[in-house]
Design an enzyme around this catalytic site. Structure first.
Site, mmCIF file in Angstrom:
data_model
loop_
_atom_site.group_PDB
_atom_site.id
_atom_site.type_symbol
_atom_site.label_atom_id
_atom_site.label_comp_id
_atom_site.label_asym_id
_atom_site.label_seq_id
_atom_site.Cartn_x
_atom_site.Cartn_y
_atom_site.Cartn_z
ATOM 1 N N ASP A 1 1.612 -2.409 1.526
ATOM 2 C CA ASP A 1 1.984 -1.306 0.645
ATOM 3 C C ASP A 1 2.265 -0.117 1.559
ATOM 4 O OD1 ASP A 1 2.327 0.365 -1.624
ATOM 5 O OD2 ASP A 1 0.237 1.011 -1.464
ATOM 6 N N ASP B 1 -4.809 1.668 -2.221
ATOM 7 C CA ASP B 1 -3.756 1.214 -1.305
ATOM 8 C C ASP B 1 -3.972 -0.241 -0.887
ATOM 9 O OD1 ASP B 1 -2.163 3.670 -1.035
ATOM 10 O OD2 ASP B 1 -3.956 4.488 -0.080
ATOM 11 N N GLU C 1 6.218 -4.019 -0.370
ATOM 12 C CA GLU C 1 6.738 -3.353 -1.567
ATOM 13 C C GLU C 1 8.016 -2.606 -1.224
ATOM 14 O OE1 GLU C 1 5.146 0.107 -4.440
ATOM 15 O OE2 GLU C 1 3.820 -1.630 -4.278
#
Length: 180
Positions: free
Chosen positions: A7, A138, A66
């Protein structure tokens, strides 16, 4: 198969590693790479080095990251894209395949709908991986990316297997979608 999920973020980049054996998922590790309040090049260097160290430590088989969403602030979007680029450079330098998923796809893959809140993603990641506590947001997002890849990998493999037959009919598979 060990999957590394990322991420990306300029201040905090989340990472999560899971193992997939058949249809079962197991937790390996997760955490964050935090950058100091330094220049952009120094922050990107920290992300590159951090992801490279994770790869050396855990030796994943593949990776997923992502995709950048277009933010209200174009400058923030550009900075996030640069952080993402640093992470991707570390992944491809280690000869890992890199799958990309939108936040919507990750939320659908983990929670079941694309409008899920961060807390719902954290809760489902904890449940799916049988974690004793909630992971940080996160790290949970990164684990969610890895889970999304674990679930969608089977679908992509199936589409890849039938691609030659589809091509005979004038169809093809692009980015996991059937195109006429």
């Amino acid at each position: 198969m060990i999957i590394l999920g990322i991420d990306p973020g300029l201040r905090t980049t989340g990472f999560g590693l899971i193992q997939k054996q058949g249809s079962k998922l197991g937790y390996i590790a997760s955490g964050t790479i935090k950058t100091q309040d330094a220049s952009l090049p120094e922050r990107l260097k920290t992300i590159l080095a951090g992801v490279s160290e994770i790869i050396r430590t855990y030796n994943p088989d593949c990776s997923a990251i992502e995709k950048v969403f277009v933010n209200v602030n174009p400058q923030s979007t550009l900075l996030l894209g640069q952080a993402r680029g640093a992470a991707i450079c570390a992944l491809v330098s280690a000869d890992l395949s890199v799958a990309e998923y939108t936040a919507l796809q990750v939320k659908q893959g983990v929670v079941g709908h694309g409008k899920a809140k961060k807390e719902q993603v954290q809760d489902m990641v904890q449940r799916l991986l049988s974690l004793p506590g909630l992971p940080g947001s996160d790290a949970a997002d990164a684990l969610g990316v890895a889970i999304c890849h674990a679930h969608s990998g089977d679908t992509l493999a199936t589409l890849g297997a039938i691609a030659p037959e589809l091509a005979k009919r004038g169809l093809r598979v692009r980015a996991g979608r059937l195109i006429g």
